[in-house]
Design an enzyme around this catalytic site. Structure first.
Site, PDB file in Angstrom:
ATOM      1  N   CYS A 153      -5.753   1.126   5.723  1.00  0.00           N
ATOM      2  CA  CYS A 153      -6.156  -0.058   6.334  1.00  0.00           C
ATOM      3  C   CYS A 153      -5.525  -0.535   7.560  1.00  0.00           C
ATOM      4  O   CYS A 153      -4.565   0.275   7.925  1.00  0.00           O
ATOM      5  CB  CYS A 153      -5.731  -1.343   5.217  1.00  0.00           C
ATOM      6  SG  CYS A 153      -4.032  -1.743   5.141  1.00  0.00           S
ATOM      7  N   GLU A 177       0.750   3.791   1.796  1.00  0.00           N
ATOM      8  CA  GLU A 177       1.364   4.634   2.847  1.00  0.00           C
ATOM      9  C   GLU A 177       2.682   3.595   3.603  1.00  0.00           C
ATOM     10  O   GLU A 177       3.585   4.027   3.895  1.00  0.00           O
ATOM     11  CB  GLU A 177       0.140   4.235   4.301  1.00  0.00           C
ATOM     12  CG  GLU A 177      -1.132   5.046   3.969  1.00  0.00           C
ATOM     13  CD  GLU A 177      -2.010   4.096   3.205  1.00  0.00           C
ATOM     14  OE1 GLU A 177      -3.244   4.057   3.333  1.00  0.00           O
ATOM     15  OE2 GLU A 177      -1.682   3.029   2.243  1.00  0.00           O
ATOM     16  N   CYS A 205      -1.672  -0.867   7.413  1.00  0.00           N
ATOM     17  CA  CYS A 205      -0.811   0.367   7.255  1.00  0.00           C
ATOM     18  C   CYS A 205      -1.215   0.982   8.611  1.00  0.00           C
ATOM     19  O   CYS A 205      -0.110   2.107   8.918  1.00  0.00           O
ATOM     20  CB  CYS A 205      -1.378   1.396   5.913  1.00  0.00           C
ATOM     21  SG  CYS A 205      -0.986   0.412   4.631  1.00  0.00           S
ATOM     22  N   HIS A 259       0.778  -1.383   0.096  1.00  0.00           N
ATOM     23  CA  HIS A 259      -0.136   0.013   0.104  1.00  0.00           C
ATOM     24  C   HIS A 259       0.872   1.270  -0.254  1.00  0.00           C
ATOM     25  O   HIS A 259       1.918   1.280   0.483  1.00  0.00           O
ATOM     26  CB  HIS A 259      -1.067  -0.074   1.197  1.00  0.00           C
ATOM     27  CG  HIS A 259      -2.125  -0.906   1.072  1.00  0.00           C
ATOM     28  ND1 HIS A 259      -3.098  -1.136   2.023  1.00  0.00           N
ATOM     29  CD2 HIS A 259      -2.351  -1.840   0.155  1.00  0.00           C
ATOM     30  CE1 HIS A 259      -3.838  -2.070   1.781  1.00  0.00           C
ATOM     31  NE2 HIS A 259      -3.418  -2.406   0.356  1.00  0.00           N
TER      32      HIS A 259
END
Length: 160
Positions: free
Chosen positions: A104, A80, A107, A78
């Site tokens: 999420c 992040e 993260c 992801h």
């Protein structure tokens, strides 16, 4: 001559960087970007969602459904997490992260652990999912602030 009045503010600037970073994503469904910023408004790192370095995005499927091993989910890193992992400095303590999509739970853990203190997000379209509910719970428990990006509806055009 007076200064120019129609310039973008810091939030617009950093969210713009996050959105521009998202354009690097090859994911056919979700393009997410992130921009980590210091307390004094210096860009520390950026990231977007994609496969880990060395994992060919031509050999791994971008599918969303089917056998878990044959979908994108076990492979995609992801935005992040990529921004956190891309940082080469000493510490992200006290920084904030601008991100296109609310983080999420995985993260969120990385955001908390590295010391980021604020999340500014554009979309919370998965707000009713267990992952985002847990993210918000962890942020609340750990003192990480989060707020939705407040758009003034500015349109920027880049001719590249």
């Amino acid at each position: 001559m007076p200064k120019r009045e129609e310039y973008i503010n810091w939030d617009e600037y950093f969210m713009g960087i996050a959105l521009l970073s998202a354009e690097r994503s090859k994911d056919p469904n979700s393009q997410v970007g992130a921009c980590i910023v210091s307390e004094d408004n210096k860009i520390l790192s950026i990231g977007y969602n994609g496969f880990p370095i060395g994992c060919s995005d031509d050999e791994i499927s971008w599918e969303r459904e089917g056998d878990f091993k044959n979908t994108k989910y076990p492979y995609v890193c992801h935005a992040e997490l990529n921004a956190i992992l891309n940082y080469t400095g000493a510490s992200l303590k006290g920084s904030k992260i601008y991100v296109a999509l609310f983080p999420c739970n995985e993260c969120a853990k990385a955001i908390i652990q590295c010391g980021i203190k604020e999340v500014i997000y554009m979309s919370d379209k998965y707000k009713d999912t267990d992952s985002v509910i847990v993210s918000k719970k962890m942020f609340d428990m750990s003192g990480v602030k989060y707020k939705e990006y407040e758009s003034r509806g500015i349109k920027l055009k880049l001719d590249l």
